[in-house]
Design a protein around this motif. Structure first.
Motif, PDB file in Angstrom:
ATOM      1  N   ASP A  87      -8.321 112.759  93.725  1.00  0.00           N
ATOM      2  CA  ASP A  87      -9.184 112.366  95.727  1.00  0.00           C
ATOM      3  C   ASP A  87      -7.579 112.944  96.269  1.00  0.00           C
ATOM      4  O   ASP A  87      -7.036 112.521  96.205  1.00  0.00           O
ATOM      5  CB  ASP A  87      -9.195 111.000  94.721  1.00  0.00           C
ATOM      6  N   GLU A 113     -16.358 113.144 102.867  1.00  0.00           N
ATOM      7  CA  GLU A 113     -17.539 114.978 102.906  1.00  0.00           C
ATOM      8  C   GLU A 113     -19.092 114.563 103.159  1.00  0.00           C
ATOM      9  O   GLU A 113     -19.785 115.066 103.554  1.00  0.00           O
ATOM     10  CB  GLU A 113     -17.097 114.934 101.452  1.00  0.00           C
ATOM     11  N   GLU A 114     -19.245 113.195 102.552  1.00  0.00           N
ATOM     12  CA  GLU A 114     -20.665 112.359 103.213  1.00  0.00           C
ATOM     13  C   GLU A 114     -21.152 112.300 104.914  1.00  0.00           C
ATOM     14  O   GLU A 114     -22.206 112.321 104.602  1.00  0.00           O
ATOM     15  CB  GLU A 114     -21.032 111.360 102.406  1.00  0.00           C
ATOM     16  N   SER A 124     -17.621 114.561  89.465  1.00  0.00           N
ATOM     17  CA  SER A 124     -16.949 114.048  90.695  1.00  0.00           C
ATOM     18  C   SER A 124     -16.911 114.696  91.366  1.00  0.00           C
ATOM     19  O   SER A 124     -16.894 114.582  92.508  1.00  0.00           O
ATOM     20  CB  SER A 124     -15.266 113.789  90.074  1.00  0.00           C
ATOM     21  N   LYS A 125     -17.130 116.598  91.133  1.00  0.00           N
ATOM     22  CA  LYS A 125     -16.944 117.463  92.017  1.00  0.00           C
ATOM     23  C   LYS A 125     -18.368 117.134  93.167  1.00  0.00           C
ATOM     24  O   LYS A 125     -18.541 117.359  94.712  1.00  0.00           O
ATOM     25  CB  LYS A 125     -17.383 118.544  91.680  1.00  0.00           C
ATOM     26  N   SER A 169     -14.265 111.556  99.117  1.00  0.00           N
ATOM     27  CA  SER A 169     -16.297 111.794  99.120  1.00  0.00           C
ATOM     28  C   SER A 169     -16.924 110.808 100.062  1.00  0.00           C
ATOM     29  O   SER A 169     -17.738 111.855 100.342  1.00  0.00           O
ATOM     30  CB  SER A 169     -16.175 110.516  98.377  1.00  0.00           C
ATOM     31  N   TYR A 170     -16.249 109.997 100.574  1.00  0.00           N
ATOM     32  CA  TYR A 170     -16.617 109.376 102.157  1.00  0.00           C
ATOM     33  C   TYR A 170     -16.589 110.123 103.264  1.00  0.00           C
ATOM     34  O   TYR A 170     -17.340 110.822 104.208  1.00  0.00           O
ATOM     35  CB  TYR A 170     -15.873 107.815 102.258  1.00  0.00           C
ATOM     36  N   VAL A 175     -19.829 114.610  94.000  1.00  0.00           N
ATOM     37  CA  VAL A 175     -20.073 112.799  94.692  1.00  0.00           C
ATOM     38  C   VAL A 175     -18.166 113.300  95.755  1.00  0.00           C
ATOM     39  O   VAL A 175     -18.166 112.215  96.443  1.00  0.00           O
ATOM     40  CB  VAL A 175     -19.827 111.556  93.760  1.00  0.00           C
ATOM     41  N   GLY A 176     -17.609 114.324  95.970  1.00  0.00           N
ATOM     42  CA  GLY A 176     -16.588 115.025  96.827  1.00  0.00           C
ATOM     43  C   GLY A 176     -15.753 114.491  95.930  1.00  0.00           C
ATOM     44  O   GLY A 176     -14.357 114.774  96.935  1.00  0.00           O
ATOM     45  N   TYR A 177     -15.467 114.792  94.937  1.00  0.00           N
ATOM     46  CA  TYR A 177     -13.889 114.087  94.392  1.00  0.00           C
ATOM     47  C   TYR A 177     -12.926 116.101  93.836  1.00  0.00           C
ATOM     48  O   TYR A 177     -14.150 116.760  93.895  1.00  0.00           O
ATOM     49  CB  TYR A 177     -13.193 113.301  93.083  1.00  0.00           C
TER      50      TYR A 177
END
Length: 313
Positions: free
Chosen positions: A115, A220-221, A286-287, A217-218, A289-291
């Motif tokens: 991350d 990316e969301e 993991s990918k 990830s936050y 959800v943005g990791y």
């Protein structure tokens, strides 16, 4: 009497057959029951939640609960024997190791993804497109006197900065303060300390003078709502992304994400299978959800470590 025995035997057989499931290859296996409890890092939460959702499609009779009380909060429950697995966005601390020892909790630490801590601003912020690690330190260090943008760079607005960040129970807080300030927990305290990163997203989105940090990830969301700051560690400004985290050019704000598994819990078949499922599916999920997933060799090493840990090697 014989009739009663036959009826009981048939009933037992029916129950046993009811616990079997047909696999994709046509073979049958016993359907698992029981529960798996997970708590800890809000950063690792999206990965564990995604894994749990997929696992329940395979093992619908297993109850999987995933909480997000922060890395520190998760270790308190884990060390007390309340949870089977603890999500963590940093290494375990000495006092947390001691708590595990006091309660006889032996564990195995497994890396599940990579991350990058992301520094974000409002989309209306047109000036803070880059910052150096030294500027981040001056802004976030204990007792910092910086309250306005133009105290960081003269050409920036003479406007008050409104800061958002994780509270002290989050591993993100520990990691950020350690790599930026050089000491875990060293931070100014006059900022909006959140337990839920979505609160930070909402606050920064609506405030042109806000700045904060949390996991990739936050961002990316919510990239349609937020601006991102490129970080310069001496080799030019680098934006956080799957690529820059994977090749470690987004240093020093790249990190590993972990799960800690109780060895005792892992002796239960549902926990053992869940962890194996986690490591098998972490690269893809993991990918999603943005990791950043590790290379295959990295996951192979984690699988071997888990196998050795639960077999007593």
């Amino acid at each position: 009497m014989k009739k009663s025995i036959i009826i009981i035997a048939i009933a037992s057989l029916s129950i046993a057959c009811g616990n079997k499931k047909e696999n994709k290859d046509g073979s049958q296996s016993i359907e698992l029951t029981g529960s798996v409890s997970i708590d800890g890092s809000g950063t690792v939460f999206p990965v564990s939640e995604a894994v749990a959702e997929e696992f329940l499609k395979v093992e619908p009779r297993v109850k999987v609960t995933v909480g997000e009380s922060g890395t520190g909060g998760g270790f308190k429950k884990f060390g007390a024997g309340i949870t089977d697995i603890s999500d963590a966005s940093r290494e375990i601390k000495g006092k947390e190791i001691d708590l595990c020892k006091e309660n006889g909790i032996e564990y195995v630490q497994l890396t599940v993804a990579l991350d990058g801590i992301t520094v974000v601003v409002s989309k209306e912020n047109t000036w803070a497109t880059t910052m150096t690690t030294e500027e981040l330190k001056q802004l976030w260090e204990p007792n910092s006197k910086i309250t306005k943008w133009n105290q960081i760079r003269k050409e920036w607005p003479n406007e008050e900065i409104h800061l958002y960040g994780p509270n002290t129970s989050h591993g993100t807080y520990d990691f950020f303060t350690e790599v930026i300030m050089g000491e875990s927990g060293a931070s100014r305290t006059d900022y909006n300390a959140v337990s839920d990163y979505n609160v930070a997203v909402q606050g920064i989105e609506k405030d042109k003078n806000a700045l904060g940090y949390f996991g990739l990830s936050y961002y990316e969301e919510n990239k349609d709502k937020l601006g991102v700051v490129a970080i310069d560690n001496g080799n030019g400004p680098i934006l956080p992304s799957i690529e820059t985290v994977a090749n470690n050019s987004y240093a020093p704000l790249s990190r590993s994400l972990f799960i800690f598994v109780s060895k005792k819990s892992a002796q239960r078949p549902e926990v053992k299978k869940f962890v194996e499922f986690y490591l098998d599916n972490a690269p893809e999920l993991s990918k999603e959800v943005g990791y950043v997933p590790m290379p295959k060799s990295g996951y192979d090493a984690q699988k071997e470590a888990f196998k050795n840990a639960i077999s007593g090697q």
